[in-house]
Design a protein around this motif. Structure first.
Motif, PDB file in Angstrom:
ATOM      1  N   GLN A  85       7.416  -1.834   4.887  1.00 43.37           N
ATOM      2  CA  GLN A  85       6.867  -2.721   5.792  1.00 43.37           C
ATOM      3  C   GLN A  85       5.778  -2.485   6.554  1.00 43.37           C
ATOM      4  O   GLN A  85       4.907  -3.691   6.210  1.00 43.37           O
ATOM      5  N   ASP A  86       5.236  -1.230   6.885  1.00 48.65           N
ATOM      6  CA  ASP A  86       4.215  -0.970   7.720  1.00 48.65           C
ATOM      7  C   ASP A  86       2.795  -1.017   7.040  1.00 48.65           C
ATOM      8  O   ASP A  86       2.035  -1.054   7.751  1.00 48.65           O
ATOM      9  N   GLU A 105      -0.942   2.153   6.056  1.00 46.76           N
ATOM     10  CA  GLU A 105      -0.377   1.897   6.769  1.00 46.76           C
ATOM     11  C   GLU A 105      -1.120   0.559   8.155  1.00 46.76           C
ATOM     12  O   GLU A 105      -1.906   1.380   9.016  1.00 46.76           O
ATOM     13  N   VAL A 106      -0.241   0.239   8.928  1.00 43.89           N
ATOM     14  CA  VAL A 106      -0.761  -0.854  10.045  1.00 43.89           C
ATOM     15  C   VAL A 106      -1.505  -0.179  11.587  1.00 43.89           C
ATOM     16  O   VAL A 106      -2.886   0.050  11.153  1.00 43.89           O
ATOM     17  N   LYS A 107      -0.781   1.293  11.319  1.00 43.95           N
ATOM     18  CA  LYS A 107      -1.891   1.814  12.747  1.00 43.95           C
ATOM     19  C   LYS A 107      -2.763   3.213  12.110  1.00 43.95           C
ATOM     20  O   LYS A 107      -3.367   3.866  11.994  1.00 43.95           O
TER      21      LYS A 107
END
Length: 133
Positions: A85-86, A105-107
């Motif tokens: 999901q990320d 990823e998001v981060k």
């Protein structure tokens, strides 16, 4: 249920799949180091050290695709957990001669050398993250 990937079988997206190791990249680097030894011994030594490191990693590190995340494991110990999901994007560089796997990823951004079955990797990625490629 844990299975080892094989390009001939298609595991369900709900199965946990552990990718089989592939020694192609480290062995290719060993051969390159041997060829370069006569031309540039120092550079050949650096390549050989990288090859030995990657051989060790290939023998010990495993990627496990679970229903919800990619896990990087050594033996039974999970080193990193990456929930799908990320994920924002993924790519396998040089598909004809796969040597590098990238995912964002998001981060953070991650680059992994392909030390596992590249066909199994692609199948698992397309099953679990089909909208991002």
């Amino acid at each position: 249920m844990t299975t080892t990937s094989d390009a001939s079988n298609l595991p369900a997206a709900t199965e946990t799949v552990e990718l089989a190791p592939s020694y192609a990249l480290p062995i290719g680097l060993v051969l390159l180091a041997l060829l370069l030894f006569w031309v540039q011994p120092w550079f050949s030594g650096v390549i050989a050290l990288l090859a030995v490191f990657l051989l060790f990693q290939t023998a010990t590190i495993r990627l496990r695709f679970t229903e919800t995340a990619l896990d990087v494991c050594r033996g039974e110990k999970c080193l990193r957990h990456f929930p799908y999901q990320d994920w924002q994007n993924w790519r396998i560089f040089w598909p004809r001669l796969p040597i590098l796997f990238y995912f964002r990823e998001v981060k953070s951004i991650h680059f992994l050398p392909i030390l596992f079955d590249p066909k199994g990797l692609k199948i698992c990625l397309e099953q679990r993250c089909p909208t991002i490629s």
